[in-house]
Enzyme design. Structure first.
Site, mmCIF file in Angstrom:
data_model
loop_
_atom_site.group_PDB
_atom_site.id
_atom_site.type_symbol
_atom_site.label_atom_id
_atom_site.label_comp_id
_atom_site.label_asym_id
_atom_site.label_seq_id
_atom_site.Cartn_x
_atom_site.Cartn_y
_atom_site.Cartn_z
ATOM 1 C CD GLU A 33 -1.631 -2.292 1.853
ATOM 2 O OE1 GLU A 33 -0.610 -2.566 2.305
ATOM 3 O OE2 GLU A 33 -2.214 -3.126 1.331
ATOM 4 C CG ASP B 105 -7.072 -2.002 3.827
ATOM 5 O OD1 ASP B 105 -6.010 -2.270 3.607
ATOM 6 O OD2 ASP B 105 -7.630 -1.779 3.961
HETATM 7 C C1 QUE Z 1 -0.297 -1.267 -4.228
HETATM 8 C C2 QUE Z 1 -1.702 -1.711 -3.934
HETATM 9 C C3 QUE Z 1 -2.569 -2.061 -4.427
HETATM 10 C C4 QUE Z 1 -2.386 -2.730 -5.976
HETATM 11 C C5 QUE Z 1 -0.316 -2.496 -6.099
HETATM 12 C C6 QUE Z 1 -0.015 -1.609 -5.266
HETATM 13 C C7 QUE Z 1 -4.222 -2.650 -3.927
HETATM 14 C C8 QUE Z 1 -4.473 -3.401 -6.099
HETATM 15 C C9 QUE Z 1 -3.907 -2.863 -6.830
HETATM 16 C C10 QUE Z 1 -5.109 -3.840 -8.010
HETATM 17 C C11 QUE Z 1 -4.281 -4.342 -8.762
HETATM 18 C C12 QUE Z 1 -5.028 -5.017 -9.738
HETATM 19 C C13 QUE Z 1 -6.104 -4.697 -10.064
HETATM 20 C C14 QUE Z 1 -7.296 -3.732 -9.356
HETATM 21 C C15 QUE Z 1 -5.947 -3.761 -7.499
HETATM 22 O O1 QUE Z 1 -2.894 -3.423 -6.902
HETATM 23 O O2 QUE Z 1 -4.253 -2.555 -3.471
HETATM 24 O O3 QUE Z 1 -8.520 -3.560 -9.416
HETATM 25 O O4 QUE Z 1 -6.904 -5.060 -11.214
HETATM 26 O O5 QUE Z 1 -5.585 -3.751 -5.279
HETATM 27 O O6 QUE Z 1 1.527 -0.739 -6.105
HETATM 28 O O7 QUE Z 1 -1.773 -1.826 -2.601
#
Ligand code: QUE
Length: 350
Positions: A137, A145
């Site tokens: 995150e 979280d």
């Molecule tokens: C840090 C993150 C997240 C991330 C990439 C980061 C994250 C997350 C996603 C993600 C990836 C592909 C998806 C999507 C979300 O990438 O929390 O909907 O299709 O959900 O570097 O915290």
């Protein structure tokens, strides 16, 4: 109803399979609510003795949460929809944590953020050669979280602080070493494991033990001494100073990782983990994290981080504040402060 999660009975097991392959099975509010509804029904159903959590077709396991929606909500509706998502996700996390029947999570692939939140509360956590586990995150200006404030400080030494600040990606063997996984199986044995557990839910330990493979060496073990020493402080500035004076390539690489992440995320994470370490109940943890989420999602760092990583994909976020020094204790106090009583998070009734 949503087709993004497949819910079915398999023998004496309930099975939930994440099925949103276009987003690496990242969780939406509808997916969280569908899973919770099934778990609540199975909780009181004597024909269901265990719950299996995995992903359907293709690569897995779960890349996180629906941060694109949360970002839109922050920019367009003042965060109402984003808060509703976190509320539902954290209720699911807590329901799993307190679930009275054994849960088996199959972390056969990317397991980040939201994927951590639905696997760490499981009694059995299966890693494979495909597992890639992280709390990333800091790359998007959010914070660790889904119960990370509970799990991370309970890992050995300072592994948890290291993961929160660097976003380090652990493989399956490293997850086993850290206790994030309870078993390591070759992915080709997972189908057999699930089928046998569904027939004999009383024998989960024996089945997973028998199908386990010897994991390769855990690379992180060789860095544990440095991790515990250099990430020892709860002060972000002290950790950076320790990394700066450490004469090793490893320290330089980790310092670079830490320095590109959101400074506000790092300071929030260190306070969150310190408070989470002292906590006696998980509901209190999720209440605290919901407060933090409600504030962090509205900070410009989060919109900027999602823009840089997931929308424009330039990976060049501009953080504000841009330095650790700029993130003051007064800012943190506001992020951690209680919400209005009618807006606080609450678990499902027992
Ligand atoms: C840090 C993150 C997240 C991330 C990439 C980061 C994250 C997350 C996603 C993600 C990836 C592909 C998806 C999507 C979300 O990438 O929390 O909907 O299709 O959900 O570097 O915290």
């Amino acid at each position: 109803m949503t087709e993004d999660v497949i819910i079915r009975r398999e023998g004496r097991a309930g099975q939930v399979s994440l099925n949103r392959p276009k987003a690496l099975h990242a969780l939406t509010q509808a997916m969280c609510e569908a899973m919770s509804e099934a778990l609540l029904a199975w909780r009181d159903d004597p024909a269901i003795e265990t719950v299996l959590i995995d992903h359907a077709e293709g690569r897995g396991f779960c890349a996180g949460g629906d941060v694109a929606l949360v970002r839109r909500s922050a920019l367009e509706d003042g965060g109402t929809a984003g808060r509703a998502f976190f509320f539902a996700e954290y209720r699911l996390n807590h329901l799993l944590f307190t679930y009275p029947k054994p849960v088996v999570a199959f972390m056969d692939g990317v397991t980040m953020g939201g994927g951590v939140g639905i696997s760490q509360p499981a009694k059995y956590r299966v890693a494979t050669e495909n597992t890639l586990f992280a709390m990333p995150e800091g790359a998007i200006g959010l914070f660790p979280d889904v119960g990370a404030g509970w799990y991370l400080p309970r890992l050995k030494g300072r592994t948890g602080a290291f993961m929160a600040l660097t976003g380090a990606r652990l493989d399956g063997a490293e997850c086993l070493w850290a206790g994030l996984a309870t078993h390591y199986l070759a992915s080709e044995r997972l189908a057999e494991a699930k089928a046998r557990i569904a027939v004999a839910p009383g024998d989960i330990t024996a089945i997973l033990d028998e199908l386990s493979a010897p994991p390769p060496g855990a690379r992180i073990a060789g860095n544990a001494e440095k991790i515990d020493r250099l990430f020892a402080s709860d002060s972000f500035e002290h950790i950076i100073a320790a990394l700066e004076v450490e004469p090793s390539e490893w320290a330089a690489k980790e310092l670079a990782a830490v320095a590109t992440k959101c400074p506000a995320t790092a300071k929030v994470a260190l306070r969150e983990l310190a408070e989470g370490a002292r906590r006696a109940d998980f509901a209190g943890e999720m209440r605290a994290e919901y407060r933090i989420a409600a504030r962090m999602m509205l900070r410009p760092d989060f919109a900027e981080g999602v823009r840089a990583v997931l929308i424009d994909k330039d990976n060049e976020p501009v953080w504000n504040p841009s330095t650790p020094h700029g993130v003051t204790d007064e800012m943190l106090d506001k992020i951690f402060a209680p919400l209005d009583a009618n807006e606080e998070w609450s678990p499902f009734p027992a």
